[in-house]
Design a protein around this motif. Structure first.
Motif, PDB file in Angstrom:
ATOM      1  N   GLU A   4      -0.955  62.834  58.366  1.00 23.53           N
ATOM      2  CA  GLU A   4      -0.818  62.146  57.089  1.00 23.53           C
ATOM      3  C   GLU A   4       0.432  62.524  56.305  1.00 23.53           C
ATOM      4  OE1 GLU A   4      -3.499  63.250  58.458  1.00 23.53           O
ATOM      5  OE2 GLU A   4      -5.038  61.716  58.357  1.00 23.53           O
ATOM      6  N   ALA A   5       0.794  63.786  56.314  1.00 26.61           N
ATOM      7  CA  ALA A   5       1.876  64.199  55.412  1.00 26.61           C
ATOM      8  C   ALA A   5       3.231  64.316  56.092  1.00 26.61           C
ATOM      9  CB  ALA A   5       1.507  65.547  54.763  1.00 26.61           C
ATOM     10  N   TRP A   6       3.266  64.083  57.389  1.00 28.79           N
ATOM     11  CA  TRP A   6       4.546  64.237  58.083  1.00 28.79           C
ATOM     12  C   TRP A   6       5.576  63.248  57.548  1.00 28.79           C
ATOM     13  CZ3 TRP A   6       4.223  65.649  63.953  1.00 28.79           C
ATOM     14  CH2 TRP A   6       3.274  66.681  64.122  1.00 28.79           C
ATOM     15  N   GLY A   7       6.708  63.748  57.244  1.00 28.21           N
ATOM     16  CA  GLY A   7       7.793  62.902  56.783  1.00 28.21           C
ATOM     17  C   GLY A   7       7.720  62.562  55.304  1.00 28.21           C
ATOM     18  N   ARG A   8       6.594  62.855  54.685  1.00 27.41           N
ATOM     19  CA  ARG A   8       6.395  62.457  53.289  1.00 27.41           C
ATOM     20  C   ARG A   8       7.433  63.058  52.346  1.00 27.41           C
ATOM     21  NH1 ARG A   8       1.422  60.895  50.578  1.00 27.41           N
ATOM     22  NH2 ARG A   8       1.824  60.987  48.355  1.00 27.41           N
ATOM     23  N   TRP A   9       7.800  64.334  52.627  1.00 25.09           N
ATOM     24  CA  TRP A   9       8.818  64.988  51.785  1.00 25.09           C
ATOM     25  C   TRP A   9      10.106  65.208  52.575  1.00 25.09           C
ATOM     26  CZ3 TRP A   9       3.618  66.762  51.800  1.00 25.09           C
ATOM     27  CH2 TRP A   9       2.891  66.354  50.679  1.00 25.09           C
ATOM     28  N   GLY A  10      10.358  64.324  53.507  1.00 25.91           N
ATOM     29  CA  GLY A  10      11.582  64.411  54.301  1.00 25.91           C
ATOM     30  C   GLY A  10      11.356  65.102  55.620  1.00 25.91           C
ATOM     31  N   ALA A  11      12.216  64.780  56.565  1.00 25.98           N
ATOM     32  CA  ALA A  11      12.056  65.308  57.917  1.00 25.98           C
ATOM     33  C   ALA A  11      12.286  66.814  57.980  1.00 25.98           C
ATOM     34  CB  ALA A  11      13.027  64.606  58.870  1.00 25.98           C
ATOM     35  N   ALA A  12      12.986  67.360  57.002  1.00 27.46           N
ATOM     36  CA  ALA A  12      13.324  68.786  57.041  1.00 27.46           C
ATOM     37  C   ALA A  12      12.338  69.635  56.242  1.00 27.46           C
ATOM     38  CB  ALA A  12      14.737  68.992  56.491  1.00 27.46           C
ATOM     39  N   GLU A  14       9.537  71.947  54.887  1.00 26.18           N
ATOM     40  CA  GLU A  14       8.698  73.006  55.446  1.00 26.18           C
ATOM     41  C   GLU A  14       7.703  73.531  54.413  1.00 26.18           C
ATOM     42  OE1 GLU A  14      11.022  75.915  57.761  1.00 26.18           O
ATOM     43  OE2 GLU A  14      12.788  74.658  57.405  1.00 26.18           O
ATOM     44  N   ALA A  15       7.623  72.864  53.292  1.00 26.83           N
ATOM     45  CA  ALA A  15       6.775  73.354  52.201  1.00 26.83           C
ATOM     46  C   ALA A  15       5.431  72.635  52.122  1.00 26.83           C
ATOM     47  CB  ALA A  15       7.505  73.215  50.868  1.00 26.83           C
ATOM     48  N   GLY A  16       5.389  71.371  52.525  1.00 28.53           N
ATOM     49  CA  GLY A  16       4.121  70.661  52.554  1.00 28.53           C
ATOM     50  C   GLY A  16       3.579  70.313  51.188  1.00 28.53           C
ATOM     51  N   ALA A  17       2.265  70.333  51.101  1.00 27.79           N
ATOM     52  CA  ALA A  17       1.580  69.824  49.919  1.00 27.79           C
ATOM     53  C   ALA A  17       1.956  70.505  48.611  1.00 27.79           C
ATOM     54  CB  ALA A  17       0.067  69.877  50.140  1.00 27.79           C
ATOM     55  N   LEU A  99       2.389  77.456  56.765  1.00 26.08           N
ATOM     56  CA  LEU A  99       2.184  76.231  57.550  1.00 26.08           C
ATOM     57  C   LEU A  99       2.488  76.430  59.034  1.00 26.08           C
ATOM     58  CD1 LEU A  99       3.398  73.455  55.084  1.00 26.08           C
ATOM     59  CD2 LEU A  99       1.090  74.383  55.438  1.00 26.08           C
ATOM     60  N   CYS A 100       3.077  77.585  59.396  1.00 26.95           N
ATOM     61  CA  CYS A 100       3.290  77.868  60.821  1.00 26.95           C
ATOM     62  C   CYS A 100       2.106  78.624  61.420  1.00 26.95           C
ATOM     63  CB  CYS A 100       4.559  78.685  61.024  1.00 26.95           C
ATOM     64  SG  CYS A 100       4.442  80.328  60.286  1.00 26.95           S
ATOM     65  N   ARG A 242      -6.437  70.082  60.617  1.00 33.50           N
ATOM     66  CA  ARG A 242      -6.201  68.926  59.758  1.00 33.50           C
ATOM     67  C   ARG A 242      -5.413  69.303  58.503  1.00 33.50           C
ATOM     68  NH1 ARG A 242      -5.631  64.380  60.436  1.00 33.50           N
ATOM     69  NH2 ARG A 242      -7.085  63.291  59.039  1.00 33.50           N
ATOM     70  N   LEU A 243      -5.872  70.328  57.789  1.00 34.45           N
ATOM     71  CA  LEU A 243      -5.237  70.632  56.504  1.00 34.45           C
ATOM     72  C   LEU A 243      -3.831  71.197  56.681  1.00 34.45           C
ATOM     73  CD1 LEU A 243      -8.065  72.023  54.177  1.00 34.45           C
ATOM     74  CD2 LEU A 243      -7.012  69.754  54.236  1.00 34.45           C
ATOM     75  N   ILE A 244      -3.702  72.188  57.560  1.00 36.16           N
ATOM     76  CA  ILE A 244      -2.403  72.847  57.685  1.00 36.16           C
ATOM     77  C   ILE A 244      -1.407  71.949  58.419  1.00 36.16           C
ATOM     78  CG2 ILE A 244      -1.209  74.762  58.832  1.00 36.16           C
ATOM     79  CD1 ILE A 244      -3.520  76.558  58.096  1.00 36.16           C
ATOM     80  N   ARG A 245      -1.823  71.468  59.575  1.00 36.31           N
ATOM     81  CA  ARG A 245      -0.863  70.734  60.400  1.00 36.31           C
ATOM     82  C   ARG A 245      -0.649  69.292  59.962  1.00 36.31           C
ATOM     83  NH1 ARG A 245       0.409  68.038  65.957  1.00 36.31           N
ATOM     84  NH2 ARG A 245      -1.036  66.479  65.187  1.00 36.31           N
ATOM     85  N   ASP A 246      -1.728  68.599  59.679  1.00 43.03           N
ATOM     86  CA  ASP A 246      -1.558  67.169  59.423  1.00 43.03           C
ATOM     87  C   ASP A 246      -1.214  66.866  57.968  1.00 43.03           C
ATOM     88  OD1 ASP A 246      -2.001  66.629  62.054  1.00 43.03           O
ATOM     89  OD2 ASP A 246      -4.152  66.261  61.808  1.00 43.03           O
ATOM     90  N   TYR A 247      -1.824  67.672  57.060  1.00 40.39           N
ATOM     91  CA  TYR A 247      -1.604  67.423  55.645  1.00 40.39           C
ATOM     92  C   TYR A 247      -0.624  68.414  55.008  1.00 40.39           C
ATOM     93  CZ  TYR A 247      -5.526  64.065  55.279  1.00 40.39           C
ATOM     94  OH  TYR A 247      -6.355  62.978  55.379  1.00 40.39           O
ATOM     95  N   GLY A 248      -0.263  69.467  55.732  1.00 40.44           N
ATOM     96  CA  GLY A 248       0.659  70.437  55.138  1.00 40.44           C
ATOM     97  C   GLY A 248       0.078  71.200  53.972  1.00 40.44           C
TER      98      GLY A 248
END
Lengths: 291, 291, 291, 291
Positions: A4-12, A14-17, A99-100, A242-248
């Protein structure tokens, strides 16, 4: 799975939600302060901190201490001091998952390769130093109060229970919120008894998705893994995936929430700042609720 | 020496000057938030973090990582994860000194015996877990701006310089404040060059006493030891002795203050929560300024 | 208590009873080699090595490994390598106690002050680096064979039992010998079961004194503490106090002796060299019997 | 490259060239003892032990010490003790390289996959616990005596120099021997000066191959890497690749050989027993020459 959150804040990114916490959210959160009471939500951290059997606990060594002076060490200029070193596993006590920390299909949040996390380099992507400070509105979803006591060891907490807990405080999770879930796991432990890390009440995947879709920046709980243990058959840490990987969404585990509940905290200014440990998979934190 | 703060918060007190932060101070501090910008004031923490020659740096080990999966490790339920452990000296990077860190005459702050800090027990008194969270008004005393650039390596900063820095922001240190002093030591270091820990600009004893007498809860700086190095002849860490032991004021060393100055931060909501490391002489922190 | 060996090898001596191994003893020991079979008497050392509950086990971290290359790390010149670091408590597994490990009345072996062993300096006297290599005649005193099986958990082994074990191999402990006592403690443990460190068969004080008065250089055993646990009422580690402090005899604990017994080892060339860990209270060793 | 020793001791072998030490070699070695003098060939091991800049040194922490008693700790039954823990990189000081330490083409000695060495499992193949004790004939090849002094920093030692050194002691490397090469690197270092790990005298590939083809069980030296540094252009640790991976010969680095030379040691009983560190890439050792 969806990402869901991939690309939402840009391809670079690393901070996520936590990107969801804009200045407006911070201002709003600060405006929630009423009494000025500050509640620490962290466990004490020591070699006695409980750990699952397959993990090592913390070690703590004094490099200089009062015993040295009692034994005759010099004190130039009258100065005496003590210093120490800890051997600290980063997923001990009250800590934030970077997130890693968890992934699947060989890809981390936002599509970074799992192979960027190595012995030699540590996490080149999504390390703890990439987690922005979380200064935002906090919501305490008190499932213990809702159920009238700590939940049993394998109780699954679903979306409806979280919604009922929201109703108790008259608030709904929204953009940039930090949601803290009180399950009672920790407070139900008997002093001195060995802690059982194989069973714990926690949220299910549907509840996790509801929170993430609501726009939360962080999910915390007073248990060991946010999610219910044992896992549903055929799954392993599905909420982490789901939370960490998909939603950040970073997770904040091992919180102490009973004092916050007792102080009447429902909606408050919440502050948690991971240490900028470069390339780390998590960080100990001392989260605060300011009422 | 006088022991100005001994007994002030009771004979059993181990928290010291942070006791000055009452609910009123917290409410006031929260009301200072204007833009909602959050500035982290911590250095990145890694094996590359600079340390004095006589000390060991941090070590960071992966216990599981992406290399394991690349090498064929199983992923039950699809779940992949990484975890790590640090060997962390507690006076590295941006950290808060606990009140058991420094003393003289065999007595800690509030009269506790230095011999209560031992290899076996660690600090029985005044450990990091006794430091309350610091959520209060922060003042940036920007001596770099005052002097037009980073101070030379052995520049002593006196009371008058601090007062001039206060005048720049139109504020005076008061009950419960966190005062942060920008000397420029860190930002003047050349990338890649070895850091000289034997010389640094910092405050003198008179300046320290003025701050403490003003009622501050905490003194931070962007240098290694708050106080000027080398010490005045015949003294060794005199500011540590006075502030930590006599006034019970925790020190926050190794801060990063240039970004705060650049963001225009002068008077702001300041948050720094030491990890509750039981019996530790200090704690890494990620202090925040909320503007 | 008497301090039988104090001053015997000079006021400055920090080596103790291993001084008894002169060149004549070494030559004699070498002449005992018959078959050329070499038997290692050490336990494997790993994070799974058993430890008493109040102690931390070993940790072992890879700093570089094959996973890095699988994940894409470069290999300049084709070279690939792995390296690692251990966090190793020095009284784990098969290890030799240095003469600074145990004492009483504030004085170590040969009258050195206990206060010379400090956090900052480590052991200034009688550290592991002061233990000479032990290359001498070894005697296996096989109490398991004598009794027809491993001894029960709290069996006290007296002088007469040791003398009977000597009779089995037709030898008597003498100047410079290394005496190894097989109690069966370790080999009686069930795989996977938690090891009970509160009860073990071992020698009593009279047996210890008899060995030391016989002139032995070292006493080893296949248990955790050489001596019987629980201790006789009113005493705590009485054999440690007598052998280490009064007689200067280093102890070699946690040995694996069953394979030696099975190989028919009774009198043999024995080699055990502590690591020269400066100021350490003990050292892991891999002792050898050459038959 | 050829893989000379692969399969030689079976497809499952993880011990390599030490397999060459049969009982006959051990008996012969024991028969070499003449004077009974025992010479330790190890460096002291401490936080001051020199390390290359990119590596961390050893740390050493007291968990209990004499300072505790000076500070008032109880002494039940009169017993006092000290214990400690080290954080020990395994390629520090005098140490033996396990066969999993170095490889190329993704395959270790005997064809095992490099990917069997991982963060989670450590070395599943060819770890230090698989190295048999080395009890065999030792030969000191004293290139310092041959050249009249320590060799310069980048001196390459070829086969002919080793043969000339052999001639001095009237012996030729043979089946199962331990060959120790004195380059003078260590003894040429100035006390207190920083050690240069980028240049050292050492053997070249041809010399290494000659030793291995001669049937030696182990190659040791008084330098950091056995082989000459800097490497020949286009190569990286070529001797490591050949000896460890292709010939299965463990290396013993960082030896102290001057005292052995001074004692007149040329051909002697040699004993070095790696600690059985499960899955480790190396082990500290205290090697002995018995003259």
């Amino acid at each position: 799975m969806a990402r869901e959150a991939w690309g939402r804040w840009g391809a670079a990114d690393e901070a996520g939600a936590p990107n969801r916490i804009g200045r407006e959210q911070v201002r709003l959160a600060a405006s929630l302060v009423r009494t000025g009471q500050v509640v620490s939500l962290a466990q004490p951290l020591s070699p006695a901190s409980p750990v699952p059997k397959h993990r090592a606990g913390m070690q703590h060594f004094m490099g200089r201490d009062g015993g040295d002076y009692a034994a005759g060490a010099k004190r130039p200029g009258g100065f005496q001091f003590a210093e120490d070193t800890v051997v600290l596993p980063l997923h001990l006590g009250t800590h934030m998952d970077a997130l890693c920390h968890a992934w699947c299909d060989d890809h981390l949040y936002n599509g970074f390769l799992g192979s960027t996390v190595r012995s030699t380099t540590r996490a080149l992507r999504c390390g703890a130093e990439k987690l922005p400070p979380v200064t935002t509105r906090g919501l305490l979803l008190d499932v213990v109060a809702l159920r009238g006591g700590p939940l049993p060891g394998d109780a699954s907490i679903g979306r409806e229970a979280l919604q009922a807990a929201c109703a108790r405080i008259g608030a709904t999770p929204g953009e940039g919120d930090a949601v803290l879930i009180r399950t009672g796991w920790q407070e139900a432990q008997q002093p001195g008894a060995e802690v059982d890390f194989t069973r714990e009440p926690g949220i299910d995947v549907e509840a996790a998705e509801w929170l993430a879709d609501s726009g939360v920046a962080l999910v915390g709980a007073d248990n060991y893994a946010i999610e219910v243990l044992p896992f549903p058959p055929g799954t392993v840490f599905p909420v982490h995936q789901r939370l960490i990987r998909d939603y950040g969404v970073p997770l904040l585990e091992g919180m102490v929430l009973k004092p916050l509940a007792e102080a009447g905290g429902g909606v408050f200014l919440f502050v948690a700042a991971a240490l900028p440990l470069v390339g780390a998979t998590g960080s100990p934190v001392n989260p605060l609720a300011v009422l």
